[in-house]
Design a protein around this motif. Sequence first.
Motif, PDB file in Angstrom:
ATOM      1  N   MET A   1      -1.931  10.027   5.308  1.00  0.00           N
ATOM      2  CA  MET A   1      -3.495  10.405   6.003  1.00  0.00           C
ATOM      3  C   MET A   1      -4.081   8.263   5.931  1.00  0.00           C
ATOM      4  O   MET A   1      -3.765   7.926   5.322  1.00  0.00           O
ATOM      5  N   ASP A   2      -4.434   8.716   7.443  1.00  0.00           N
ATOM      6  CA  ASP A   2      -5.186   7.174   7.837  1.00  0.00           C
ATOM      7  C   ASP A   2      -6.191   6.794   7.338  1.00  0.00           C
ATOM      8  O   ASP A   2      -7.043   7.940   8.264  1.00  0.00           O
ATOM      9  N   LYS A   3      -6.747   5.833   7.388  1.00  0.00           N
ATOM     10  CA  LYS A   3      -8.313   5.226   7.610  1.00  0.00           C
ATOM     11  C   LYS A   3      -8.392   4.158   7.656  1.00  0.00           C
ATOM     12  O   LYS A   3      -7.429   2.968   7.963  1.00  0.00           O
ATOM     13  N   TYR A   4      -9.574   3.960   8.306  1.00  0.00           N
ATOM     14  CA  TYR A   4      -9.829   2.523   9.057  1.00  0.00           C
ATOM     15  C   TYR A   4     -11.165   1.836   8.496  1.00  0.00           C
ATOM     16  O   TYR A   4     -12.400   3.279   8.646  1.00  0.00           O
ATOM     17  N   TRP A  25      -5.713   9.445  -3.884  1.00  0.00           N
ATOM     18  CA  TRP A  25      -5.015   8.435  -2.727  1.00  0.00           C
ATOM     19  C   TRP A  25      -4.647   7.267  -2.540  1.00  0.00           C
ATOM     20  O   TRP A  25      -5.710   6.365  -3.154  1.00  0.00           O
ATOM     21  N   LYS A  28      -0.900   2.548   0.825  1.00  0.00           N
ATOM     22  CA  LYS A  28       1.127   2.541   0.666  1.00  0.00           C
ATOM     23  C   LYS A  28       1.267   1.481   2.131  1.00  0.00           C
ATOM     24  O   LYS A  28       2.267   0.901   1.441  1.00  0.00           O
ATOM     25  N   LYS A  29       0.087   1.330   2.881  1.00  0.00           N
ATOM     26  CA  LYS A  29      -0.035   0.341   4.095  1.00  0.00           C
ATOM     27  C   LYS A  29      -1.430   0.135   4.251  1.00  0.00           C
ATOM     28  O   LYS A  29      -1.720   1.150   3.955  1.00  0.00           O
ATOM     29  N   PHE A  30      -1.276  -1.234   4.683  1.00  0.00           N
ATOM     30  CA  PHE A  30      -2.477  -1.582   5.710  1.00  0.00           C
ATOM     31  C   PHE A  30      -2.042  -2.162   6.640  1.00  0.00           C
ATOM     32  O   PHE A  30      -0.763  -3.363   6.247  1.00  0.00           O
ATOM     33  N   ARG A  34      -6.247  -0.682   9.482  1.00  0.00           N
ATOM     34  CA  ARG A  34      -5.664   0.324   9.165  1.00  0.00           C
ATOM     35  C   ARG A  34      -4.790   0.623   7.770  1.00  0.00           C
ATOM     36  O   ARG A  34      -4.336   0.050   7.811  1.00  0.00           O
ATOM     37  N   THR A  36      -3.022   3.324   5.055  1.00  0.00           N
ATOM     38  CA  THR A  36      -2.226   4.558   5.154  1.00  0.00           C
ATOM     39  C   THR A  36      -2.374   4.844   4.060  1.00  0.00           C
ATOM     40  O   THR A  36      -1.707   3.880   3.018  1.00  0.00           O
ATOM     41  N   GLU A  38      -1.414   8.192   0.662  1.00  0.00           N
ATOM     42  CA  GLU A  38      -0.276   8.833   0.440  1.00  0.00           C
ATOM     43  C   GLU A  38      -1.030   9.804  -1.320  1.00  0.00           C
ATOM     44  O   GLU A  38      -1.331   8.573  -2.079  1.00  0.00           O
ATOM     45  N   ASP A  76       1.927  -3.892  -0.278  1.00  0.00           N
ATOM     46  CA  ASP A  76       1.899  -4.744   1.158  1.00  0.00           C
ATOM     47  C   ASP A  76       1.276  -5.693   1.438  1.00  0.00           C
ATOM     48  O   ASP A  76       0.469  -5.896   1.277  1.00  0.00           O
TER      49      ASP A  76
END
Length: 178
Positions: A1-4, A25, A28-30, A34, A36, A38, A76
Motif C-alpha cells: 500500500m502506498d501513502k503520500y 502496516w 518498506k520503502k519511502f 511516497r 510504501t 506492507e 530504507d
Amino acid sequence: MDKYRLVVNPYDIERWVNDMANQGWHLKKFTWIRFTFERGEPGSYIYRHDELERFGTSYEDEYLEFLNSSGIEQVDRSGHFVFFRKSANDGPFELYSDKKNKISKLSQKISVLLSLILLNLVLAVIGLSGIFSAQAIDWIKLSMNITNILVVVLFSIPLLKLMHVRHKLKKDLDLYTD
C-alpha cells in the motif's frame, strides 16, 4: 500500500509511521513524499528516523554496522533521511542525535521553507499589483498568483510547527547545559 506525505517535520512523520505500524502496516520503502507499507503483525516494530550527516563518510559503515549488531535494521534511505526499525519485543529504543545537531537540521529545513514562502509571497504581490491596473483581468495570471498565495499559506503551517519544535529543543538545550 502506498501513502503520500510530504516529509517536512521528521518527528511528525516518525510518529505517523509508528502509528501505521501499530495498525499492522510496516514501512518498506519511502521517498520524500511516497511511503510504501506492507501488511504485518500490528505493533511488532518500533521505527526511528535519523538524518545522516555521515552520508558517504568513512565511519558511516561503522555506524550502520553498530546499529545492525544492536538489532536495529535499516528499512530504507532517501538522501540523508533514513528510517530504522527494531522489534517491539526488545523494548523501546532511541537513536542518539544530540540536540545541537537536531536544531541545526531543523534550522536548515526552516530556511528552505522560509525562502520558498518569501519567494512565492513576493511573486504574488508583484503579480497582483499589476493585474488590477489593466482594464481586463488576465485570469491565467490571477490563477498563478492565487496559487502563489496558497503555497504561502500551506507551507506556513509546517514552518510554524518546525519553529515550535526547534524552540522546544533550544529550551531543553539551554536548560540542561546551564
